[in-house]
Write a protein that holds these residues in place. Structure first.
Motif, PDB file in Angstrom:
ATOM      1  N   GLN A  44       0.822  -1.210   0.000  1.00 35.05           N
ATOM      2  CA  GLN A  44       0.000   0.000   0.000  1.00 35.05           C
ATOM      3  C   GLN A  44       0.858   1.262   0.000  1.00 35.05           C
ATOM      4  N   PHE A  45       1.960   1.237   0.743  1.00 40.38           N
ATOM      5  CA  PHE A  45       2.801   2.426   0.872  1.00 40.38           C
ATOM      6  C   PHE A  45       4.117   2.293   0.101  1.00 40.38           C
ATOM      7  N   HIS A  46       4.090   1.461  -0.941  1.00 43.56           N
ATOM      8  CA  HIS A  46       5.162   1.377  -1.940  1.00 43.56           C
ATOM      9  C   HIS A  46       6.516   0.989  -1.328  1.00 43.56           C
ATOM     10  N   PHE A  47       6.492  -0.011  -0.487  1.00 48.46           N
ATOM     11  CA  PHE A  47       7.711  -0.614   0.058  1.00 48.46           C
ATOM     12  C   PHE A  47       8.720   0.437   0.538  1.00 48.46           C
ATOM     13  N   PRO A  48       8.398   1.157   1.605  1.00 44.54           N
ATOM     14  CA  PRO A  48       9.301   2.202   2.105  1.00 44.54           C
ATOM     15  C   PRO A  48      10.650   1.625   2.538  1.00 44.54           C
ATOM     16  N   LEU A  97      -7.579   9.543  10.353  1.00 41.51           N
ATOM     17  CA  LEU A  97      -6.741   9.811   9.183  1.00 41.51           C
ATOM     18  C   LEU A  97      -5.822   8.629   8.870  1.00 41.51           C
ATOM     19  N   GLN A  98      -5.220   8.042   9.906  1.00 36.88           N
ATOM     20  CA  GLN A  98      -4.336   6.894   9.675  1.00 36.88           C
ATOM     21  C   GLN A  98      -5.106   5.720   9.082  1.00 36.88           C
ATOM     22  N   CYS A  99      -6.266   5.462   9.651  1.00 36.04           N
ATOM     23  CA  CYS A  99      -7.063   4.312   9.209  1.00 36.04           C
ATOM     24  C   CYS A  99      -7.477   4.467   7.751  1.00 36.04           C
ATOM     25  N   ALA A 100      -7.715   5.722   7.322  1.00 35.88           N
ATOM     26  CA  ALA A 100      -8.192   5.970   5.958  1.00 35.88           C
ATOM     27  C   ALA A 100      -7.068   6.288   4.988  1.00 35.88           C
ATOM     28  N   SER A 101      -5.830   6.304   5.458  1.00 39.21           N
ATOM     29  CA  SER A 101      -4.715   6.757   4.620  1.00 39.21           C
ATOM     30  C   SER A 101      -4.522   5.854   3.394  1.00 39.21           C
ATOM     31  N   VAL A 102      -4.257   6.496   2.274  1.00 41.30           N
ATOM     32  CA  VAL A 102      -4.049   5.774   1.016  1.00 41.30           C
ATOM     33  C   VAL A 102      -2.653   5.996   0.455  1.00 41.30           C
ATOM     34  N   ASN A 103      -1.890   6.892   1.072  1.00 43.78           N
ATOM     35  CA  ASN A 103      -0.522   7.134   0.638  1.00 43.78           C
ATOM     36  C   ASN A 103       0.313   7.580   1.835  1.00 43.78           C
ATOM     37  N   MET A 106      -0.651  11.084   3.572  1.00 46.31           N
ATOM     38  CA  MET A 106      -1.830  11.044   4.445  1.00 46.31           C
ATOM     39  C   MET A 106      -1.514  10.311   5.744  1.00 46.31           C
ATOM     40  N   LEU A 107      -0.730   9.254   5.646  1.00 47.30           N
ATOM     41  CA  LEU A 107      -0.343   8.502   6.835  1.00 47.30           C
ATOM     42  C   LEU A 107       0.513   9.361   7.771  1.00 47.30           C
ATOM     43  N   VAL A 108       1.446  10.101   7.195  1.00 44.66           N
ATOM     44  CA  VAL A 108       2.317  10.955   8.011  1.00 44.66           C
ATOM     45  C   VAL A 108       1.512  12.042   8.715  1.00 44.66           C
ATOM     46  N   VAL A 109       0.570  12.665   8.007  1.00 43.43           N
ATOM     47  CA  VAL A 109      -0.262  13.704   8.622  1.00 43.43           C
ATOM     48  C   VAL A 109      -1.080  13.121   9.778  1.00 43.43           C
ATOM     49  N   GLY A 110      -1.670  11.934   9.550  1.00 45.04           N
ATOM     50  CA  GLY A 110      -2.426  11.283  10.618  1.00 45.04           C
ATOM     51  C   GLY A 110      -1.569  10.980  11.830  1.00 45.04           C
ATOM     52  N   ARG A 111      -0.334  10.541  11.586  1.00 40.37           N
ATOM     53  CA  ARG A 111       0.567  10.230  12.691  1.00 40.37           C
ATOM     54  C   ARG A 111       1.035  11.491  13.423  1.00 40.37           C
ATOM     55  N   GLY A 168      -5.170  -8.541   2.751  1.00 40.19           N
ATOM     56  CA  GLY A 168      -5.427  -7.191   2.266  1.00 40.19           C
ATOM     57  C   GLY A 168      -5.188  -6.106   3.288  1.00 40.19           C
ATOM     58  N   VAL A 169      -5.607  -4.884   2.925  1.00 35.76           N
ATOM     59  CA  VAL A 169      -5.321  -3.698   3.742  1.00 35.76           C
ATOM     60  C   VAL A 169      -6.040  -3.720   5.084  1.00 35.76           C
ATOM     61  N   ALA A 170      -7.082  -4.528   5.215  1.00 36.63           N
ATOM     62  CA  ALA A 170      -7.782  -4.617   6.501  1.00 36.63           C
ATOM     63  C   ALA A 170      -6.858  -5.104   7.608  1.00 36.63           C
ATOM     64  N   SER A 171      -5.797  -5.800   7.244  1.00 36.98           N
ATOM     65  CA  SER A 171      -4.875  -6.343   8.242  1.00 36.98           C
ATOM     66  C   SER A 171      -4.189  -5.251   9.055  1.00 36.98           C
ATOM     67  N   PHE A 172      -4.062  -4.049   8.480  1.00 43.26           N
ATOM     68  CA  PHE A 172      -3.480  -2.951   9.271  1.00 43.26           C
ATOM     69  C   PHE A 172      -4.482  -1.818   9.512  1.00 43.26           C
ATOM     70  N   ARG A 173      -5.541  -1.702   8.687  1.00 45.22           N
ATOM     71  CA  ARG A 173      -6.521  -0.641   8.906  1.00 45.22           C
ATOM     72  C   ARG A 173      -7.399  -0.914  10.129  1.00 45.22           C
ATOM     73  N   ILE A 174      -7.765  -2.154  10.354  1.00 37.77           N
ATOM     74  CA  ILE A 174      -8.602  -2.480  11.512  1.00 37.77           C
ATOM     75  C   ILE A 174      -7.902  -2.117  12.829  1.00 37.77           C
TER      76      ILE A 174
END
Length: 517
Positions: A44-48, A97-103, A106-111, A168-174
């Motif tokens: 999801q976050f392009h293998f940081p 914001l973290q739960c809904a982050s798609v990039n 957005m994840l950084v702002v939520g954090r 899928g993404v539910a594994s970390f969004r939940i």
């Protein structure tokens, strides 16, 4: 909504409930460590890479730094209680914001937003706890802040563990969504708890402050000796500080304060430089370097570490007011330095450069004995921190300062925690990727440096009221920290009540003006 007097009659309930604020920090730690090898997260976050992952992790402590600094104003303006409630609200916003982050952005702002919440809570909760508890149990109550952090780490990690079986993404969004629940409970629950009596006195609500003290420490009896002692002591301190002029940051530079400000900031700095959060945030990387590469086995090994962190904090909570602050800090820094040097030595002797999932890593391979030794040393390091530095690093700063500067000084101490946390979150992944085992030697050296600093500069504060601690720093020999006796700063009821008159019968009697006070 006013507080519930029945609930407020138990200081353990009041102080421990506020600790949910500390649990938010723990939730964040394992919400990140649990996804570092999650395939859905990586995709999801392009293998940081190491630098990008360090930036994502560092976003939270960077926000916490800002939140801790905000407490310098909020704690004195809106009060300790309302600041805790605000922290819970901000956490919910960040979690959404973290739960809904798609990039990554957005994840950084939520954090960052969640980090602001953690900074608020981590600075104001120890202040609140220290101001509502009696000296005999203050260390125990404030150390619950650290225990709540360990519980947050453990609970969130097992949520992550369970959700790792979801595709899928539910594994970390939940898990990121579920972490809103404790914050909602915190904000709603604090409505039923009292404001700090010291803040109430400082804002002119004397009668309410006396009632809160009576509910907390005297079973509702306003004439209880301990209640009268605390009330008069705090009131005299407030009156004295009012004569010194309005509160400002310049107060931190007045005689006697700079040293205390630096002690509070330094103990939080050393708690980060001890390497503990490296072992929490990046435990996946640590155990990969030890040769533990299977995802499920890594998760299990990590969970053992988190369980030990929770369990070994319990003795510290029980005995912190018996063992004292200095012995715990000195013992802990020595042990942590020792275990980290062992980990570094084992890695240097048995490790080599290799490749894992396309990344260059230093790892031990085909040597199960060395792998187990590194894991055991890591466990012992965490145990050493949990029973010593962990709880004391939150307790000590909350005990150091006078009421006039306490909000600002504690928030600066907590801000130093987050400043170093941010820096370490950035540099550790690239560090492990470049200098590998030498990273452990660096943190081990920090622990030995902390031992020397604490030995010479940190006086004992156990068992004293916050006003008695003030007396310690008025002594001329305060820089000889090991010379501070247990009787320095101690006061009795007669010391803090207004001057008494001698009755004809030879007995001391308090004049009518004093009685009305």
């Amino acid at each position: 909504m006013g507080y519930n007097a029945k609930i407020a009659s138990n200081p353990y309930v009041v102080g421990s409930f506020a600790c949910i604020g500390g649990g938010l920090f723990g939730l964040d730690i394992s919400s990140m460590s649990g996804v570092l090898n999650n395939e859905a997260y990586l995709k999801q976050f392009h293998f940081p890479g190491p630098s990008a992952q360090g930036a994502i992790v560092a976003a939270m402590p960077a926000g916490s730094f800002l939140g801790a600094l905000a407490v310098t104003q909020l704690a004195d303006r809106i009060g300790r209680k309302k600041t805790i409630i605000l922290a819970g609200i901000v956490w919910v916003m960040g979690s959404i914001l973290q739960c809904a982050s798609v990039n990554r952005g957005m994840l950084v702002v939520g954090r960052i937003i969640s980090g602001i919440s953690v900074g608020l809570a981590s600075a104001v909760v120890p202040i609140y706890q220290s101001e509502i508890t009696a000296p005999a149990i203050r260390g125990r109550m404030v150390s619950l802040q650290q225990w709540s952090i360990t519980w947050g780490i453990l609970i969130q990690y097992f949520v992550q563990f369970g959700c790792s079986y979801i595709d899928g993404v539910a594994s970390f969004r939940i898990p990121w969504g579920l972490q809103m629940i404790p914050a909602i409970i915190l904000s709603l629950g604090m409505l039923f708890f009292p404001e700090s009596p010291r803040f109430l006195l400082d804002t002119g609500r004397d009668e309410k402050a006396l009632q809160v003290l009576a509910d907390l420490h005297g079973g509702g009896d306003k004439t209880n000796e301990l209640v009268v002692l605390e009330y008069e002591e705090i009131k005299q301190q407030v009156l004295y500080e009012r004569t010194q002029g309005a509160k400002s940051y310049l107060d931190l530079l007045k005689p006697g304060n700079p040293r205390r400000v630096m002690l509070g900031m330094s103990i939080q700095m050393w708690s980060q430089l001890s390497g503990m959060n490296v072992m929490m945030y990046y435990i996946v990387y640590v155990f990969q370097g030890a040769g533990l590469t299977g995802r499920r086995s890594n998760l299990i090994a990590d969970s053992v570490q988190y369980i030990l962190n929770v369990a070994l904090t319990v003795p510290a909570i029980i005995y912190i007011d018996k063992w004292g602050r200095r012995p715990m800090l000195l013992t802990g820094t020595l042990l942590m330095g020792f275990w980290l040097f062992l980990v570094g030595g084992l890695q240097a002797r048995f490790g080599h450069w290799g490749e894992l999932n396309g990344n260059r890593v230093w790892a031990i391979t085909d040597n199960s004995a060395a792998t187990r030794a590194v894991i055991v040393c890591s466990y012992l390091f965490v145990c050493s921190f949990a029973i010593t530095m962990g709880p004391v690093s939150w307790t000590y700063p909350a005990e150091l300062y006078s009421l006039k500067v306490r909000g600002k000084a504690v928030s600066l101490a907590t801000a130093s925690n987050w400043a170093f946390n941010t820096a370490l979150a950035f540099v550790v992944p690239p560090g492990l990727n470049t200098i590998a085992w030498k990273t452990y030697f660096i943190f081990g050296t920090f622990n030995f440096a902390a031992f020397i600093h604490i030995l010479f500069m940190y006086p004992e504060t156990v068992g004293r009221s916050l006003e008695e601690v003030e007396e310690i720093f008025k002594q001329g020999h305060t820089f000889a920290a090991w010379k501070i006796g247990k009787d320095v700063g101690k006061k009795t009821l007669e010391d803090v009540l207004p001057k008494t008159k001698q009755s004809p019968g030879g007995e001391d009697s308090i004049d009518k003006k004093s009685e009305s006070a």
